[in-house]
Write a protein that holds these residues in place. Structure first.
Motif, PDB file in Angstrom:
ATOM      1  N   ALA A   5       0.830  -1.206   0.000  1.00 41.97           N
ATOM      2  CA  ALA A   5       0.000   0.000   0.000  1.00 41.97           C
ATOM      3  C   ALA A   5       0.861   1.251   0.000  1.00 41.97           C
ATOM      4  O   ALA A   5       0.583   2.214  -0.729  1.00 41.97           O
ATOM      5  N   ALA A   6       1.913   1.245   0.804  1.00 36.10           N
ATOM      6  CA  ALA A   6       2.819   2.400   0.836  1.00 36.10           C
ATOM      7  C   ALA A   6       3.466   2.612  -0.525  1.00 36.10           C
ATOM      8  O   ALA A   6       3.597   3.744  -1.008  1.00 36.10           O
ATOM      9  N   THR A   7       3.859   1.522  -1.169  1.00 36.39           N
ATOM     10  CA  THR A   7       4.500   1.613  -2.477  1.00 36.39           C
ATOM     11  C   THR A   7       3.551   2.180  -3.526  1.00 36.39           C
ATOM     12  O   THR A   7       3.954   2.976  -4.384  1.00 36.39           O
ATOM     13  N   ASP A  17      13.394   8.617  -3.804  1.00 33.37           N
ATOM     14  CA  ASP A  17      14.648   8.042  -4.278  1.00 33.37           C
ATOM     15  C   ASP A  17      15.219   7.181  -3.161  1.00 33.37           C
ATOM     16  O   ASP A  17      15.116   7.531  -1.979  1.00 33.37           O
ATOM     17  N   VAL A  18      15.838   6.075  -3.538  1.00 35.22           N
ATOM     18  CA  VAL A  18      16.406   5.137  -2.564  1.00 35.22           C
ATOM     19  C   VAL A  18      17.830   4.791  -2.979  1.00 35.22           C
ATOM     20  O   VAL A  18      18.082   4.471  -4.149  1.00 35.22           O
ATOM     21  N   THR A  19      18.745   4.859  -2.032  1.00 35.01           N
ATOM     22  CA  THR A  19      20.112   4.406  -2.255  1.00 35.01           C
ATOM     23  C   THR A  19      20.516   3.482  -1.116  1.00 35.01           C
ATOM     24  O   THR A  19      19.964   3.547  -0.019  1.00 35.01           O
ATOM     25  N   ALA A  20      21.467   2.608  -1.391  1.00 33.76           N
ATOM     26  CA  ALA A  20      21.913   1.652  -0.375  1.00 33.76           C
ATOM     27  C   ALA A  20      23.371   1.306  -0.607  1.00 33.76           C
ATOM     28  O   ALA A  20      23.799   1.138  -1.754  1.00 33.76           O
ATOM     29  N   ASP A  21      24.127   1.195   0.464  1.00 32.33           N
ATOM     30  CA  ASP A  21      25.538   0.826   0.360  1.00 32.33           C
ATOM     31  C   ASP A  21      25.712  -0.620  -0.070  1.00 32.33           C
ATOM     32  O   ASP A  21      26.639  -0.941  -0.823  1.00 32.33           O
ATOM     33  N   THR A  22      24.832  -1.507   0.421  1.00 29.36           N
ATOM     34  CA  THR A  22      25.032  -2.944   0.173  1.00 29.36           C
ATOM     35  C   THR A  22      23.763  -3.654  -0.273  1.00 29.36           C
ATOM     36  O   THR A  22      23.661  -4.868  -0.135  1.00 29.36           O
ATOM     37  N   GLY A  23      22.783  -2.960  -0.787  1.00 28.73           N
ATOM     38  CA  GLY A  23      21.577  -3.614  -1.270  1.00 28.73           C
ATOM     39  C   GLY A  23      20.548  -3.848  -0.188  1.00 28.73           C
ATOM     40  O   GLY A  23      20.513  -3.156   0.834  1.00 28.73           O
ATOM     41  N   SER A  24      19.716  -4.856  -0.399  1.00 28.80           N
ATOM     42  CA  SER A  24      18.599  -5.129   0.507  1.00 28.80           C
ATOM     43  C   SER A  24      19.086  -5.683   1.840  1.00 28.80           C
ATOM     44  O   SER A  24      20.069  -6.428   1.885  1.00 28.80           O
ATOM     45  N   PRO A  25      18.406  -5.338   2.954  1.00 28.94           N
ATOM     46  CA  PRO A  25      18.760  -5.940   4.248  1.00 28.94           C
ATOM     47  C   PRO A  25      18.630  -7.453   4.207  1.00 28.94           C
ATOM     48  O   PRO A  25      17.659  -7.980   3.645  1.00 28.94           O
ATOM     49  N   ALA A  26      19.587  -8.147   4.777  1.00 27.93           N
ATOM     50  CA  ALA A  26      19.552  -9.608   4.794  1.00 27.93           C
ATOM     51  C   ALA A  26      18.471 -10.099   5.747  1.00 27.93           C
ATOM     52  O   ALA A  26      18.116  -9.411   6.715  1.00 27.93           O
ATOM     53  N   PRO A  27      17.908 -11.290   5.505  1.00 33.94           N
ATOM     54  CA  PRO A  27      16.957 -11.869   6.462  1.00 33.94           C
ATOM     55  C   PRO A  27      17.579 -11.935   7.854  1.00 33.94           C
ATOM     56  O   PRO A  27      18.766 -12.240   8.004  1.00 33.94           O
ATOM     57  N   ALA A  47      10.370   2.354   0.548  1.00 32.21           N
ATOM     58  CA  ALA A  47      11.778   2.223   0.168  1.00 32.21           C
ATOM     59  C   ALA A  47      12.267   0.790   0.359  1.00 32.21           C
ATOM     60  O   ALA A  47      12.935   0.222  -0.519  1.00 32.21           O
ATOM     61  N   LEU A  48      11.953   0.194   1.503  1.00 30.19           N
ATOM     62  CA  LEU A  48      12.396  -1.174   1.762  1.00 30.19           C
ATOM     63  C   LEU A  48      11.719  -2.154   0.810  1.00 30.19           C
ATOM     64  O   LEU A  48      12.346  -3.123   0.356  1.00 30.19           O
ATOM     65  N   ASN A  49      10.459  -1.915   0.492  1.00 32.75           N
ATOM     66  CA  ASN A  49       9.761  -2.779  -0.460  1.00 32.75           C
ATOM     67  C   ASN A  49      10.430  -2.715  -1.836  1.00 32.75           C
ATOM     68  O   ASN A  49      10.534  -3.731  -2.537  1.00 32.75           O
ATOM     69  N   ARG A  50      10.885  -1.534  -2.208  1.00 34.77           N
ATOM     70  CA  ARG A  50      11.590  -1.389  -3.482  1.00 34.77           C
ATOM     71  C   ARG A  50      12.859  -2.240  -3.502  1.00 34.77           C
ATOM     72  O   ARG A  50      13.279  -2.737  -4.560  1.00 34.77           O
ATOM     73  N   LEU A  51      13.468  -2.409  -2.332  1.00 30.39           N
ATOM     74  CA  LEU A  51      14.685  -3.218  -2.225  1.00 30.39           C
ATOM     75  C   LEU A  51      14.380  -4.693  -1.980  1.00 30.39           C
ATOM     76  O   LEU A  51      15.303  -5.496  -1.831  1.00 30.39           O
ATOM     77  N   GLY A  52      13.100  -5.037  -1.897  1.00 30.54           N
ATOM     78  CA  GLY A  52      12.717  -6.437  -1.718  1.00 30.54           C
ATOM     79  C   GLY A  52      12.548  -6.883  -0.290  1.00 30.54           C
ATOM     80  O   GLY A  52      12.506  -8.089  -0.021  1.00 30.54           O
ATOM     81  N   ALA A  53      12.430  -5.942   0.648  1.00 30.14           N
ATOM     82  CA  ALA A  53      12.269  -6.287   2.067  1.00 30.14           C
ATOM     83  C   ALA A  53      10.921  -5.787   2.577  1.00 30.14           C
ATOM     84  O   ALA A  53      10.558  -4.628   2.330  1.00 30.14           O
ATOM     85  N   ARG A  54      10.200  -6.657   3.279  1.00 33.42           N
ATOM     86  CA  ARG A  54       8.932  -6.280   3.901  1.00 33.42           C
ATOM     87  C   ARG A  54       9.053  -6.554   5.399  1.00 33.42           C
ATOM     88  O   ARG A  54       8.812  -7.664   5.869  1.00 33.42           O
ATOM     89  N   VAL A 104      12.986  -9.413   8.673  1.00 31.23           N
ATOM     90  CA  VAL A 104      13.648  -8.136   8.897  1.00 31.23           C
ATOM     91  C   VAL A 104      12.795  -7.336   9.871  1.00 31.23           C
ATOM     92  O   VAL A 104      11.561  -7.278   9.720  1.00 31.23           O
ATOM     93  N   VAL A 105      13.400  -6.737  10.881  1.00 28.35           N
ATOM     94  CA  VAL A 105      12.675  -5.974  11.897  1.00 28.35           C
ATOM     95  C   VAL A 105      13.065  -4.504  11.781  1.00 28.35           C
ATOM     96  O   VAL A 105      14.252  -4.161  11.752  1.00 28.35           O
TER      97      VAL A 105
END
Length: 219
Positions: A5-7, A17-27, A47-54, A104-105
């Motif tokens: 819904a946020a997305t 805009d979203v940037t990340a040093d190392t990609g999506s947060p690991a499980p 932003a996290l959903n864009r990186l594949g994390a919910r 991911v918390v």
């Protein structure tokens, strides 16, 4: 549901805009974010959903009493924080269980919104100890997240909040989220809290500059 819904809704209110040093947060990671506005949870989730994390979100228990939102929070396993009560520690136990299950918390280190009425950006305020205690109990890595621009959507008193939300689709402010490099916090609570605060502040500095707050980020 909330991440999706946020997305879907956020583009109507601002340019993300979203940037990340190392990609999506690991499980099994803890994402530690700065908290500036009622709008920033939607910004961070999108932003996290864009990186594949919910993520599972730790949020104030009052949200569970809101019609429609409360049932959605319960259904998706988000965690109510009963601040100032004997049940406050329960949220960290629930977060530890979610991390053990590979979720991911998302936790806000400041534990609440700043008491400001302007729409500007400032570095994160002091962190509470919950983040450090959760990291120590679980050994989970902490991913610092800085977000900037959400106060241009909502900030200030109730009337200003409403006006900001109503005019955001016309203004469409720039929003930026930056994820820093994951880190493992030391065992000492005070030292861990300070390191986490520094890492989130560094991520916020990147986000603030990219969102157009160069003067503030450099202060």
């Amino acid at each position: 549901m909330l991440s999706r819904a946020a997305t879907l809704l956020l583009p109507a209110f601002g340019r993300l805009d979203v940037t990340a040093d190392t990609g999506s947060p690991a499980p099994g990671s803890i994402v530690a974010a700065n908290h500036t506005s009622l709008a920033d949870p939607a910004v961070v989730l999108a932003a996290l959903n864009r990186l594949g994390a919910r993520p599972v979100v730790l949020a104030t228990a009052g949200l569970w009493r809101i019609p429609l939102l409360g049932p959605a929070l319960r259904r998706e396993g988000h965690i109510a924080v009963h601040r100032g009560t004997a049940r406050a520690a329960e949220s960290l136990d629930a977060a530890a269980e979610a991390l053990a299950a590979g979720r991911v918390v998302l936790i806000y280190g400041e534990g609440g919104l700043p008491r400001r009425r302007d729409s500007g950006e400032l570095p994160p305020g002091p962190f509470r100890s919950g983040l450090a205690r959760l990291a120590r109990a679980t050994g989970a890595p902490v991913v610092p997240l800085g977000q900037a621009g959400s106060r241009r959507i909502t900030s200030g008193g109730p009337l200003k909040q409403f006006a900001g939300l109503a005019t955001a689709p016309v203004r469409r402010p720039t929003l930026h989220v930056h994820l820093g490099t994951p880190l493992h916090l030391p065992a000492d609570t005070a030292e861990a809290t300070a390191r986490a605060h520094g890492a989130v502040t560094a991520a916020w500095t990147v986000a603030a500059r990219r969102a157009g707050w160069e003067a503030v980020a450099a202060a």
